[in-house]
Design an enzyme around this catalytic site. Structure first.
Site, short mmCIF file in Angstrom:
data_model
loop_
_atom_site.label_atom_id
_atom_site.label_comp_id
_atom_site.label_asym_id
_atom_site.label_seq_id
_atom_site.Cartn_x
_atom_site.Cartn_y
_atom_site.Cartn_z
N THR B 187 -65.40 33.15 30.79
CA THR B 187 -66.75 32.62 30.77
C THR B 187 -66.65 31.17 30.31
O THR B 187 -65.78 30.82 29.53
CB THR B 187 -67.67 33.36 29.79
OG1 THR B 187 -67.23 33.07 28.47
CG2 THR B 187 -67.60 34.85 30.02
N GLU B 334 -70.27 38.93 30.56
CA GLU B 334 -69.84 39.96 29.62
C GLU B 334 -70.30 41.35 30.04
O GLU B 334 -69.88 42.35 29.46
CB GLU B 334 -70.39 39.66 28.21
CG GLU B 334 -69.74 38.49 27.51
CD GLU B 334 -70.31 37.12 27.92
OE1 GLU B 334 -71.10 37.09 28.89
OE2 GLU B 334 -69.96 36.13 27.29
N LYS B 444 -88.17 24.96 19.12
CA LYS B 444 -89.05 25.39 18.03
C LYS B 444 -89.96 24.23 17.63
O LYS B 444 -89.51 23.25 17.06
CB LYS B 444 -88.23 25.82 16.82
CG LYS B 444 -88.10 27.32 16.74
CD LYS B 444 -87.59 27.75 15.39
CE LYS B 444 -87.04 29.16 15.48
NZ LYS B 444 -85.99 29.41 14.52
N TRP B 449 -92.03 29.27 18.79
CA TRP B 449 -91.07 29.18 19.88
C TRP B 449 -91.78 28.77 21.16
O TRP B 449 -92.81 29.35 21.52
CB TRP B 449 -90.40 30.53 20.12
CG TRP B 449 -89.29 30.82 19.17
CD1 TRP B 449 -88.88 30.03 18.13
CD2 TRP B 449 -88.45 31.96 19.17
NE1 TRP B 449 -87.84 30.61 17.47
CE2 TRP B 449 -87.54 31.80 18.09
CE3 TRP B 449 -88.35 33.10 19.96
CZ2 TRP B 449 -86.56 32.75 17.79
CZ3 TRP B 449 -87.39 34.03 19.66
CH2 TRP B 449 -86.49 33.86 18.58
#
Lengths: 547, 547
Positions: B187, B334, B444, B449
């Site tokens: 990755t 993954e 943020k 958020w």
């Protein structure tokens, strides 16, 4: 069971266990319905709660991890609940064939060492007769089919629905080892004691996944899809209704359980609930297609997998003429059960009706992860020429590892790392398997094998024949000769003779459908064909009768 | 490896290994085609022989059980052959991302300890530069893309097709332990060294089975069926082209491999070979839909799973307007990779276009056997209310067990028995997951958020916007404020201002599509958006650029 504590970096070893199947429908179709006849209707969300209540109820009644719980019931929501709750709590579900004799039922329950029994009140009379002979059962839970428990002479420890009502709706099902035993039941051969087969969580999950692909993703006839409505018409005690309730649950389809099998009620349910996918044995399909009521019903959306015995071409044509789809599924109690399905291949797009019927009555192509071969008595694989017959052997991730507590019988089942089916068949160059006989029912005439299934299939296409069976009878000259036992349709009674049938079979032979030595000499009329408790032709009985 | 000798009664312990996948198409569709551009066309029967030749060839070249073989190639039949042959012989297939820098390629091959390399001649220049730095590679096998091996300064040990020609067409692939490592790749995060993920035979087989059901059996849009024609448009080095070549092979469909991705060539292949099922990233779909050539092609039978980055509603609408089907697939390197697909549920039958688009651009519903949750920083699951966001965590039978030789990074990946995705998202009451950000890209503002994916999705629906990216930039008062980097469509260049975009986003906020504090203050025009080697927005680079 306490939850495992993971260390940082330690991964989750995902087990193939039955509780994981239930996650999918609870997200995809939680409001989809589960229906029991005209008596009960609830959602997958409710199913999930009832499974947890059942596990808690059983635990309260003393059922522990590893204990076997025997279930006697019709096809119902209760049985479906047991399919999940009992294995998910780490116990073993025993499916009891209530068509067996009381002696056999005693044998199977004692042999499986069942600790508890869940029994439909309709079967209490059997139970009353055998209660004291059951050496391991401690707890009896009754399902009152009509709401109230009938009078009975012995102790009932709980009533199913009351037990669920009183139980907590939350159960923390453990992450079992995937090789934990999940289900067991007994095969009913025509000789010897019933044999206990058993399947693990891993085996059932893999059977569910592979068979979902086989019936769902292969672009062919009769697919089982998440917008189908499912109703089994093979008993849930019989190899978990071919494992299809697990597939139906994974797909989150509407499920309809019919209780007892009464033709008109089945037909009404199919239409009322829009049933589109079922499976049954030829006898039941015959019963339905022959029912006078059938003409009132639109069955055009119905797809039916036929197994348990050969789907004859005559019956397949009758179904096609009535407008619904049938095809063959094949398997055995020992194989969980699905091994093959018989559908046309992607490139068989220009079959005429006759060729199409020839395909769907074959035994079929292996579902993903199944391997089969036909072998000679030394175990050597035979050519895939569509002719050379031998014993059929299997490998798959869902074959029973052994007969429970019967090492001798297991030795005959598993040889050279292959499960030996006891069926005789051949494989053609397209890969379709065709079962032609049971090893022990094979007819050997003058050193040549005659396929009793071929004979029965040919007879099924005679207009006067309702049902038939071929057996071998001893013959001085040829060793054995084939003979037919024939049930004539009511309207043809007295209008056909054995000679007519012999002519018909000779003609078939002349058309190349049967070798000359395969034409039976003798045709006996009968009112019915002797069958075993699961509806198979009982040739052992017939050979005795006609020898 | 010698064949196991079975004792009487000893059953076959069926392993979930890649060679078992190949059995099914060899029976169902042996004559179905595998196509490489306009260069090669052969059948599954040929594929099976070539797989055996490749294994024999590699063995002759010294490749042993457990050795890693690195493959550098375009999407081709060779890569498909390697998908099977290398794991089936007990070796490990390393898929090399040739878009990485030479330094990174050296790192990944050395770290994986690859013993042999199979490389397309187009990539030989990379190889020449790094050959001496490769510490473990002993053997180099070249695939001459144009038939002849180009001049090169270093030793080539074999030429791919010659090696196959000279090798025996029969290889007795062993019954491996299902937990044998089968594939690996690296990755490419935006920080630190590439991380090695790896999958076992069991994981790949289960991914194949469950995802076949998810894309095939659920009655919904865009199904992948055995009469489809498959062409990947995400590179095979990228998480084995999402594992879909294994699914395509199990289903026995016609497979088309396009080599390099050139828009017009891809469109021509789709039409010429009747491609009906593909998968790609939004950038490629954008490229195809924006190609002037696209209007000449009938794409009405094309179904495309979009992953790798968010499918914006604007792009989804463009595809729908052009008459083909798109929907979201989600996963990570993954996770093998498929976690979810976003399609309407069985009962969402009366969605209007806007609602339909809202569903297909979601992250999706878990495929069978996948479990996901969103959790707060303490690991507590958050409510499924479609609003409350947290880190997304997974369980499934096909998640990488660890980063290869990187226990520290594994500790961050696996916590409390769940794989921590590093993605932020929420789950609604229907069970649909929606990713809103990467944990490390979260903006943020004043303690709240702001979802950068929401911002990018809204911008994608503005007529002037070709592409956009949202990042957080430091702000004294609010901690961080969102800003947009915008690529304007050529025809709108000079015709829109930052103020226009701000008005547009304010209007969206007034319609309840965005909280007020989420409206970005700053809009920067750019010619392109910085991306990582697998085409993801490189926000680390952008944050540096615009800080």
């Amino acid at each position: 069971m306490t939850e495992k504590i993971y260390q940082p970096g330690e991964h989750y070893n995902y087990p193939l266990i039955i509780k994981k199947i239930l996650n999918t429908p609870l997200i995809y179709s939680p409001d989809q319905e589960i229906v029991y006849r005209d008596k009960l209707r609830y959602t997958y969300r409710d199913l999930n709660v009832r499974i947890q209540r059942l596990a808690n109820g059983l635990e309260t009644m003393g059922v522990k991890t590893g204990d076997t719980v025997a279930v006697f019931d019709y096809d119902s929501n209760r049985f479906l609940e047991a399919f999940f709750a009992i294995p998910m709590m780490g116990s073993v579900l025993q499916m009891v064939n209530w068509r067996l004799s009381a002696e056999q039922i005693i044998y199977t329950i004692n042999h499986a060492e069942a600790k508890a029994v869940i029994i439909n009140s309709d079967f209490l009379p059997i139970m009353e007769n055998i209660r004291e002979k059951l050496t391991t059962v401690k707890t009896v839970i009754v399902i009152p089919e009509d709401g109230s428990v009938p009078e009975t002479s012995f102790t009932i420890d709980a009533v199913y629905d009351e037990m669920l009502e009183n139980a907590s709706p939350e159960y923390n099902f453990p992450d079992l080892d995937e090789n934990t035993k999940a289900t067991t039941f007994y095969t009913t051969g025509t000789t010897g004691d019933p044999k206990g087969v058993h399947f693990t969580h891993r085996q059932l999950v893999l059977h569910t996944l592979s068979c979902s692909i086989a019936v769902g993703s292969y672009e062919t006839i009769g697919r089982f899809r998440s917008n189908d409505v499912y109703m089994p018409i093979t008993p849930m005690f019989h190899v978990h209704a071919w494992g299809i309730p697990y597939i139906a649950t994974l797909l989150g389809v509407k499920q309809v359980y019919p209780g007892k099998y009464e033709p008109e009620m089945l037909l009404k349910l199919i239409v009322k609930e829009n049933v589109t996918f079922s499976h049954c044995v030829p006898t039941i399909l015959q019963m339905l297609t022959a029912s006078p009521a059938v003409k009132q019903f639109d069955l055009s959306k119905w797809k039916v997998v036929i197994g348990g015995a050969k789907l004859s071409k005559g019956l397949a044509k009758a179904a096609k003429d009535m407008g619904f789809t049938v095809y063959t599924g094949y398997g055995m109690s020992e194989t969980c059960p699905i091994i093959s399905l018989s559908v046309p291949k992607y490139n068989m797009t220009d079959l005429d009706e006759d060729q199409y019927l020839d395909v769907i009555v074959k035994t079929g192509l292996p579902v993903p992860l199944v391997e089969f071969e036909v072998v000679d008595p030394d175990g050597t694989p035979l050519p895939h020429d569509g002719v050379t017959a031998g014993e059929v052997i299997f490998r798959a991730p869902w074959l029973t590892n052994s007969y429970f507590k019967a090492p001798d019988k297991t030795q005959e089942l598993w040889k050279n790392g292959w499960l030996h089916s006891g069926d005789v068949g051949h494989i053609n160059k397209e890969g379709y398997l065709q079962i032609t006989d049971r090893v022990k029912d094979v007819i050997k005439s003058g050193g040549e094998w005659v396929s009793s299934l071929d004979l029965e299939n040919l007879m099924s296409q005679h207009e006067a024949v309702a049902e038939s069976a071929a057996i071998g009878i001893p013959d001085e000259k040829w060793g054995e000769r084939p003979m037919m036992i024939v049930v004539v349709k009511p309207e043809y009674e007295g209008k056909v003779t054995p000679e007519d049938f012999k002519k018909y079979m000779k003609a078939a032979s002349e058309q190349g459908k049967l070798p000359k030595y395969g034409v039976p000499d003798r045709y006996e009329f009968a009112f019915e064909i002797p069958k075993t408790s699961v509806g198979k032709l009982d040739k052992k009985v017939m050979r005795k009768m006609y020898q």
